[in-house]
Design a protein around this motif. Structure first.
Motif, PDB file in Angstrom:
ATOM      1  N   SER C 158      -9.865   8.140  -0.863  1.00 27.71           N
ATOM      2  CA  SER C 158     -10.457   7.019  -1.393  1.00 27.71           C
ATOM      3  C   SER C 158     -11.986   6.987  -1.424  1.00 27.71           C
ATOM      4  O   SER C 158     -12.777   7.571  -0.574  1.00 27.71           O
ATOM      5  CB  SER C 158     -10.227   5.600  -0.394  1.00 27.71           C
ATOM      6  OG  SER C 158      -8.849   5.570  -0.308  1.00 27.71           O
ATOM      7  N   GLU C 162     -14.346   1.830  -2.892  1.00 24.31           N
ATOM      8  CA  GLU C 162     -13.252   1.128  -2.907  1.00 24.31           C
ATOM      9  C   GLU C 162     -12.739   0.545  -1.516  1.00 24.31           C
ATOM     10  O   GLU C 162     -12.245  -0.402  -1.378  1.00 24.31           O
ATOM     11  CB  GLU C 162     -12.113   2.267  -3.114  1.00 24.31           C
ATOM     12  CG  GLU C 162     -12.074   2.544  -4.471  1.00 24.31           C
ATOM     13  CD  GLU C 162     -11.140   3.901  -4.957  1.00 24.31           C
ATOM     14  OE1 GLU C 162     -10.929   4.234  -5.910  1.00 24.31           O
ATOM     15  OE2 GLU C 162     -10.752   4.358  -3.981  1.00 24.31           O
ATOM     16  N   SER C 165     -14.842  -2.696  -1.259  1.00 24.34           N
ATOM     17  CA  SER C 165     -14.211  -4.069  -1.715  1.00 24.34           C
ATOM     18  C   SER C 165     -12.849  -4.249  -1.008  1.00 24.34           C
ATOM     19  O   SER C 165     -12.507  -5.356  -0.970  1.00 24.34           O
ATOM     20  CB  SER C 165     -14.099  -3.700  -3.288  1.00 24.34           C
ATOM     21  OG  SER C 165     -13.289  -2.712  -3.777  1.00 24.34           O
ATOM     22  N   ALA C 166     -12.312  -3.245  -0.505  1.00 27.40           N
ATOM     23  CA  ALA C 166     -10.894  -3.802   0.061  1.00 27.40           C
ATOM     24  C   ALA C 166     -11.368  -4.718   1.456  1.00 27.40           C
ATOM     25  O   ALA C 166     -10.647  -5.403   1.738  1.00 27.40           O
ATOM     26  CB  ALA C 166     -10.397  -2.227   0.689  1.00 27.40           C
ATOM     27  N   ALA C 169     -12.250  -7.943   0.544  1.00 32.30           N
ATOM     28  CA  ALA C 169     -11.170  -8.802   0.058  1.00 32.30           C
ATOM     29  C   ALA C 169     -10.233  -9.165   1.159  1.00 32.30           C
ATOM     30  O   ALA C 169      -9.594 -10.035   1.317  1.00 32.30           O
ATOM     31  CB  ALA C 169     -10.284  -7.913  -0.976  1.00 32.30           C
ATOM     32  N   ASN C 170     -10.205  -8.247   2.183  1.00 32.58           N
ATOM     33  CA  ASN C 170      -9.546  -8.681   3.365  1.00 32.58           C
ATOM     34  C   ASN C 170      -9.930  -9.646   4.049  1.00 32.58           C
ATOM     35  O   ASN C 170      -9.160 -10.472   4.682  1.00 32.58           O
ATOM     36  CB  ASN C 170      -9.724  -7.266   4.287  1.00 32.58           C
ATOM     37  CG  ASN C 170      -8.657  -7.396   5.573  1.00 32.58           C
ATOM     38  OD1 ASN C 170      -7.488  -7.668   5.228  1.00 32.58           O
ATOM     39  ND2 ASN C 170      -9.155  -7.604   6.728  1.00 32.58           N
ATOM     40  N   ALA C 173      -9.002 -12.848   2.232  1.00 38.95           N
ATOM     41  CA  ALA C 173      -7.597 -12.975   2.517  1.00 38.95           C
ATOM     42  C   ALA C 173      -7.308 -13.646   3.801  1.00 38.95           C
ATOM     43  O   ALA C 173      -6.544 -14.512   3.650  1.00 38.95           O
ATOM     44  CB  ALA C 173      -6.801 -11.709   2.190  1.00 38.95           C
ATOM     45  N   VAL C 176      -8.450 -17.231   3.663  1.00 36.73           N
ATOM     46  CA  VAL C 176      -7.571 -18.196   2.813  1.00 36.73           C
ATOM     47  C   VAL C 176      -6.301 -18.281   3.756  1.00 36.73           C
ATOM     48  O   VAL C 176      -5.741 -19.523   3.784  1.00 36.73           O
ATOM     49  CB  VAL C 176      -7.407 -17.495   1.709  1.00 36.73           C
ATOM     50  CG1 VAL C 176      -6.173 -18.177   1.055  1.00 36.73           C
ATOM     51  CG2 VAL C 176      -8.525 -17.460   0.916  1.00 36.73           C
ATOM     52  N   ARG C 193      -6.260  -5.375  10.459  1.00 32.32           N
ATOM     53  CA  ARG C 193      -6.050  -4.707   9.022  1.00 32.32           C
ATOM     54  C   ARG C 193      -7.487  -3.965   8.643  1.00 32.32           C
ATOM     55  O   ARG C 193      -7.369  -2.941   7.780  1.00 32.32           O
ATOM     56  CB  ARG C 193      -5.787  -5.911   8.033  1.00 32.32           C
ATOM     57  CG  ARG C 193      -4.148  -6.079   8.081  1.00 32.32           C
ATOM     58  CD  ARG C 193      -3.834  -7.298   6.810  1.00 32.32           C
ATOM     59  NE  ARG C 193      -3.190  -8.324   7.121  1.00 32.32           N
ATOM     60  CZ  ARG C 193      -3.372  -9.713   7.001  1.00 32.32           C
ATOM     61  NH1 ARG C 193      -4.259 -10.188   6.488  1.00 32.32           N
ATOM     62  NH2 ARG C 193      -2.391 -10.307   7.392  1.00 32.32           N
ATOM     63  N   ASN C 196      -7.552  -0.843  10.031  1.00 35.00           N
ATOM     64  CA  ASN C 196      -6.599   0.095   9.462  1.00 35.00           C
ATOM     65  C   ASN C 196      -7.183   0.620   8.083  1.00 35.00           C
ATOM     66  O   ASN C 196      -7.121   1.467   7.712  1.00 35.00           O
ATOM     67  CB  ASN C 196      -5.301  -0.879   8.734  1.00 35.00           C
ATOM     68  CG  ASN C 196      -4.569  -0.784  10.203  1.00 35.00           C
ATOM     69  OD1 ASN C 196      -4.448   0.085  11.131  1.00 35.00           O
ATOM     70  ND2 ASN C 196      -3.124  -1.669   9.934  1.00 35.00           N
ATOM     71  N   ILE C 197      -7.757  -0.243   7.401  1.00 33.06           N
ATOM     72  CA  ILE C 197      -8.517  -0.053   5.883  1.00 33.06           C
ATOM     73  C   ILE C 197      -9.460   1.065   6.214  1.00 33.06           C
ATOM     74  O   ILE C 197      -9.348   2.229   5.436  1.00 33.06           O
ATOM     75  CB  ILE C 197      -9.003  -1.178   5.085  1.00 33.06           C
ATOM     76  CG1 ILE C 197      -7.769  -2.101   4.828  1.00 33.06           C
ATOM     77  CG2 ILE C 197      -9.867  -0.881   4.038  1.00 33.06           C
ATOM     78  CD1 ILE C 197      -8.354  -3.561   4.373  1.00 33.06           C
ATOM     79  N   TRP C 201      -7.149   4.813   5.203  1.00 30.36           N
ATOM     80  CA  TRP C 201      -7.055   4.866   3.490  1.00 30.36           C
ATOM     81  C   TRP C 201      -8.144   6.153   3.083  1.00 30.36           C
ATOM     82  O   TRP C 201      -9.294   6.550   3.610  1.00 30.36           O
ATOM     83  CB  TRP C 201      -7.694   3.655   2.838  1.00 30.36           C
ATOM     84  CG  TRP C 201      -6.773   2.631   3.117  1.00 30.36           C
ATOM     85  CD1 TRP C 201      -5.752   2.841   3.803  1.00 30.36           C
ATOM     86  CD2 TRP C 201      -6.820   1.260   2.386  1.00 30.36           C
ATOM     87  NE1 TRP C 201      -4.823   1.303   3.662  1.00 30.36           N
ATOM     88  CE2 TRP C 201      -5.533   0.553   2.884  1.00 30.36           C
ATOM     89  CE3 TRP C 201      -7.814   0.589   1.280  1.00 30.36           C
ATOM     90  CZ2 TRP C 201      -5.158  -0.681   2.191  1.00 30.36           C
ATOM     91  CZ3 TRP C 201      -7.272  -0.556   0.911  1.00 30.36           C
ATOM     92  CH2 TRP C 201      -6.314  -1.147   1.263  1.00 30.36           C
TER      93      TRP C 201
END
Lengths: 201, 201, 201, 201
Positions: C158, C162, C165-166, C169-170, C173, C176, C193, C196-197, C201
């Motif tokens: 990765s 990447e 932005s993950a 986004a996490n 998310a 939300v 998470r 984890n990312i 990754w």
DNA sequence: TATGAATGAGGATTCATTCAT
DNA sequence: CATGAATGAATCCTCATTCAT
């Protein structure tokens, strides 16, 4: 106010608007007052006319029709003589204004000039509607002028259309004067001048 | 905008107000725009004029003076002939309006009629100020009329004051027409009519 | 509310707006409520921000600053370890949300996602302000990612961006999710998470 | 619009509502627009759904069904391989969003997140409907996860349900990103991340 | 059941005016 | 005297909803 056709409601709105705009100017009346005076909800007004400006345009158009009918047509029906017809027009206008003056001590002037002068630089649509109304009235003056000239050969050099626009201007002017001077008689004086224009130019 | 006498400031406010009210009507201009255009703080306006209405009255009064000076006095100084003087008045007015029209494509009409018609039913003070202004202008028409009649004996039955008010009405009417029709030439046509009034009534 | 500098008043308005928009969405709050909550007159709001939309843009900008300071900077100051810093970010967010949840039984989600999603198709300015805010936050994730990778050589393919932005986004998310599920713990799960990312990754 | 069964009419209303709410948010669409777009009288809408909020709830429910059918079922029918199925889901979503983007230059995001985030603090019913929809979608992710793990023994310590909610969160996040960034490709990037989640956690 | 027409409450925004320094 | 800042009251307009047929 529910048992009315859509068109009847529109007319009720417009007649109210004509009256209030005439009395208190466009900016002097708000949509609240308008709706209350029309016995309708404010939102109902907006279902019939999408903005105050559009309402004003429609009001001018309807006022044109009403004036044509009640001022000009009745003046023409009452006589075939052009001078008399001209006088009748002024008489009709005068009666209306005097009766308002007698009960309310105000002179409202010309509904077309009022709103036209107020909005001409703001709303092209209103301006055009006023001009269109004047176009309708000018046809009557045209008839009077050509009838008069056909019956009385004069040595005048004026063109018909010059007379016609002078007659229109004269009506506007005397109504403005009556409003500013608070004097309905200014309309009668305008009548004398109108006859002068027709006869002596 | 601090190095100004109180009177200078007042005059600056009034000249700005005259211009803006003329262009956009009384209700079409707000105190914010007025203060910005005058390069003064809004609160300063209220130290010179206690309300928008009072400001309008003073603006009409000052406009009277300016019109007297720049339209009527110059017209009279340029000639002693009454007909020519009358023509000069219209020329002066026409030049002003045409030059605005050429740069801005608008016709602003008569500042006195504009605000008078808009506020006559709302503000007695403004109405009276307008009427007073007209009184000043009528003196010039009176001079023209009596001068003309002294030099040309006619068989007219019209009274001087009838001619005078017809002349005033004619000026108002042609300015209203020029505004509504967006046509400065209406003022020239008014000039022709004015001469007609003077000569043929 | 008069003894305040103009900027202080602006800040007061914005902080109120941030709070109310966060709680009840942009359309769910009106200018009346906003002015009342800010202890200011409605017209005062409009002297500081010319429209509700402009106010929203400024509110997003200020929220960016506040989030940067109170969430990201404090997270970074508390540790130099990238994983710990990441965890701190989520902890800071979690504490805020849990304390609101405990007193009001609501989860408000992400103020940026909330208003961004609501207005993205309506207001380009608000959308851009949100994106700009995310850009600020991504710099912190970028620091964490590169620091982590510098210290732990992995066989990952990765790219840094990447991962970054993950991570953004996490966060979005999990906020939300916490809002929709009314469950602040969703933020803690997001923290797991996120790690984890970063690690896998 | 008279030759339709009651249910057909309801469906037409809901499909219109799904589309409009997706495009312009709940508050950004009014009942007038809704009725016009649905080719139905506004009052008819109220005979099918007693309030805008109830309509929104029903719209979310129907959107759940449609998404299940057109996104998830078709993704599953096209392959039995769990990774491929996951990719198919994102492909289906991507195709829809890209085609809208190509014709209208907008990214609409996730209809469930959009309305959920907008109304979660206002309408419990809408919030629950969104959560219920997510529950349906999670079953598909659950299937994918357990299938994948059955076929590939890993040394992961993550629970299935953690993977499942991460997959759901990832879909939501990439749709939010695509909307805010106006970039349909964000969905493809989400696809890559989803596979990462499945394989590496 | 469907609809043309109407509505009360509220929406953002603007106005003339005043206050405190 | 001048001004930066604030304000109460309106202004135009829109909303979700309901009525009468």
């Amino acid at each position: 106010m529910k048992d009315m056709s859509k068109e009847e409601t529109s007319i009720q709105i417009l007649d109210t608007a004509i009256d209030l705009f005439w009395r208190a100017s466009y900016h002097g009346v708000n949509m609240n007052e308008l709706s209350r005076a029309a016995n309708l909800n404010k939102a109902t007004l907006y279902q019939h006319f999408s903005s105050k400006e559009k309402l004003a345009v429609a009001a001018v158009e309807r006022a044109t029709l009403r004036t044509q009918t009640f001022v000009f047509d009745t003046a023409f029906e009452a006589s075939t003589n052009p001078v008399q017809r001209l006088k009748n027009i002024y008489q009709n206008v005068f009666h209306t204004h005097r009766s308002i003056y007698e009960t309310e001590s105000i002179c409202l002037g010309c509904p077309f000039v009022n709103i036209g002068v107020e909005l001409a630089t703001t709303s092209e649509d209103v301006r055009k509607a006023v001009i269109k109304g004047f176009g309708v009235f000018q046809e009557y003056y045209e008839q009077i002028t050509s009838d008069y000239r056909a019956a009385n050969d004069s040595n005048s050099t004026s063109l018909n259309k010059e007379i016609v626009s002078a007659l229109l201007a004269n009506m506007n002017a005397c109504l403005v004067a009556s409003k500013l001077e608070k004097r309905p008689e200014a309309i009668l004086e305008g009548s004398v001048r109108a006859v002068n224009i027709l006869k002596h130019w």
